[in-house]
Design a protein around this motif. Sequence first.
Motif, PDB file in Angstrom:
ATOM      1  N   ALA A  95      20.751 -32.438 -23.746  1.00 38.81           N
ATOM      2  CA  ALA A  95      21.939 -33.500 -24.122  1.00 38.81           C
ATOM      3  C   ALA A  95      21.792 -34.757 -23.489  1.00 38.81           C
ATOM      4  CB  ALA A  95      23.232 -32.808 -23.910  1.00 38.81           C
ATOM      5  N   TRP A  96      21.217 -34.802 -22.107  1.00 32.15           N
ATOM      6  CA  TRP A  96      20.986 -35.855 -21.338  1.00 32.15           C
ATOM      7  C   TRP A  96      20.009 -36.854 -21.907  1.00 32.15           C
ATOM      8  CZ3 TRP A  96      23.090 -39.473 -18.764  1.00 32.15           C
ATOM      9  CH2 TRP A  96      22.179 -40.454 -18.224  1.00 32.15           C
ATOM     10  N   MET A 135      26.067 -31.898 -29.413  1.00 33.88           N
ATOM     11  CA  MET A 135      26.008 -31.082 -30.528  1.00 33.88           C
ATOM     12  C   MET A 135      24.556 -31.173 -31.358  1.00 33.88           C
ATOM     13  SD  MET A 135      28.381 -31.077 -33.981  1.00 33.88           S
ATOM     14  CE  MET A 135      27.931 -30.511 -35.696  1.00 33.88           C
ATOM     15  N   ALA A 136      24.209 -32.687 -31.092  1.00 38.95           N
ATOM     16  CA  ALA A 136      22.757 -32.687 -31.743  1.00 38.95           C
ATOM     17  C   ALA A 136      21.799 -32.173 -30.937  1.00 38.95           C
ATOM     18  CB  ALA A 136      22.540 -34.235 -31.599  1.00 38.95           C
ATOM     19  N   ASP A 143      14.773 -25.949 -33.399  1.00 39.35           N
ATOM     20  CA  ASP A 143      13.942 -26.298 -34.675  1.00 39.35           C
ATOM     21  C   ASP A 143      14.764 -25.859 -35.663  1.00 39.35           C
ATOM     22  OD1 ASP A 143      11.744 -27.279 -33.225  1.00 39.35           O
ATOM     23  OD2 ASP A 143      10.868 -25.349 -32.990  1.00 39.35           O
ATOM     24  N   THR A 144      16.019 -26.242 -35.902  1.00 39.27           N
ATOM     25  CA  THR A 144      16.865 -25.790 -36.946  1.00 39.27           C
ATOM     26  C   THR A 144      16.732 -26.579 -38.240  1.00 39.27           C
ATOM     27  OG1 THR A 144      18.706 -25.426 -35.208  1.00 39.27           O
ATOM     28  CG2 THR A 144      19.275 -25.415 -37.467  1.00 39.27           C
ATOM     29  N   GLU A 145      16.681 -25.700 -39.382  1.00 37.12           N
ATOM     30  CA  GLU A 145      16.698 -26.132 -40.641  1.00 37.12           C
ATOM     31  C   GLU A 145      17.838 -26.351 -41.209  1.00 37.12           C
ATOM     32  OE1 GLU A 145      12.837 -25.386 -42.464  1.00 37.12           O
ATOM     33  OE2 GLU A 145      12.419 -23.944 -40.812  1.00 37.12           O
ATOM     34  N   GLU A 158      24.679 -35.716 -39.633  1.00 36.24           N
ATOM     35  CA  GLU A 158      23.932 -36.823 -40.055  1.00 36.24           C
ATOM     36  C   GLU A 158      23.375 -37.477 -38.706  1.00 36.24           C
ATOM     37  OE1 GLU A 158      26.744 -38.449 -42.771  1.00 36.24           O
ATOM     38  OE2 GLU A 158      26.002 -37.104 -44.323  1.00 36.24           O
ATOM     39  N   LEU A 159      24.135 -37.718 -37.670  1.00 37.34           N
ATOM     40  CA  LEU A 159      23.611 -38.292 -36.539  1.00 37.34           C
ATOM     41  C   LEU A 159      22.645 -37.694 -35.874  1.00 37.34           C
ATOM     42  CD1 LEU A 159      24.620 -40.535 -34.230  1.00 37.34           C
ATOM     43  CD2 LEU A 159      25.769 -38.800 -33.221  1.00 37.34           C
ATOM     44  N   THR A 160      22.820 -36.283 -35.705  1.00 40.20           N
ATOM     45  CA  THR A 160      21.510 -35.489 -35.275  1.00 40.20           C
ATOM     46  C   THR A 160      20.469 -35.870 -36.051  1.00 40.20           C
ATOM     47  OG1 THR A 160      23.253 -33.704 -34.867  1.00 40.20           O
ATOM     48  CG2 THR A 160      20.661 -33.195 -34.984  1.00 40.20           C
TER      49      THR A 160
END
Length: 338
Positions: A95-96, A135-136, A143-145, A158-160
Amino acid sequence: MSSNQKKVMLSAIQPSSQLTIGNYIGALRNWVKLQENYDCIFFAVNLHAITVRQDPKMLLEQTYRAIATYLAAGIHPEDAAVFIQSQVPEHTELAWILTCNSYMGELNRMTQFKDKSAKQGANIPAGLFTYPVLMASDILLYDTELVPIGHDQKQHVELTRDIAIRMNNTYGKDLFKVPEVYIPPVGARIMSLQDPTAKMSKSDPDVSSAIYLTDTDDQIRKKLKRAVTDSGTEITDDDTKPGIRNLLAIQSSLTGKSIPELVLSYAGKQYGHLKLETAEIVVQAVAPIRNRADELMSDRAYLDSVLQRGAEKARVRAQRTLKRVYDRMGLVSPQGRA
Ligand code: AQP
């Protein structure tokens, strides 16, 4: 198909209170439906929950209850990695790095931040602002699809995607897998029973606005009986009747019947009929989950063994991603240079 040939699906819920029927319809139920076809990662995001003040005792209890509810709803812990976010410190580590690759402007546009910060008075926790970056990190670590979510979380996924694409352009195109959003066709936005123009939220201070997955049959019936409906008497699905529309959406998503089919079946009937029948359908959906979760909550050793196993599986994968990121960015990782 073996689990390493399957695509990765990931989703999570904040244990900021007890889970609601909105969390169930918008998220959890779809995890259960989709789990066979994916390599699944499901966790309770307790570090997200502390973006607003939590009572430590209640947070702990609610975190275990969320996990018990996942299992009670039908998540298979032998196949999926089931754990608590704080058990995998790689989430905050990545996250950082992502925070350093995110822009104030894009975080400022997040509607959930605007809504939640408006309720905080003068001292808005900075975590509320940077929460979508955590969250991103949750998503990109594995490696989430596919990310199955309710409508309110669409902007965050969408930000991710934006952060992943930006970092792939900077540090090499296969640094992160760019995830897809999955939003259910019906029930992606279950509304408050007391204000059907606002989303049903587990942390709404008005407990009669939400059906919790811990509510008794009686509480469910009472809340639906008192649900705010609209003026008029006819049961129709239109913009002028958000309360009726909400009850129809709850029924439709729990029974599989289409909204037009339901509207037709209520021709000539009163709002009271709709409330009563919706209550029975909700009771049937909630009672078995609540009862099974109660049983699981009394076997903490079993829950801990599931969590331990899930966190170990998750950490191996998260460390692999993090090492790749450290190496590409010229950072020395805990394992040393590649
Ligand atoms: N009302 C809803 N209808 C459909 N889906 C919903 N979700 C939440 N509310 C509804 C989906 O549930 C998942 C978990 O959400 P979360 O716990 O990460 O946070 P949230 O979206 O902020 O949910 P709440 O219940 O409103 O929590 P609080 O009150 O703590 O902020 C997500 O997939 C979400 O879309």
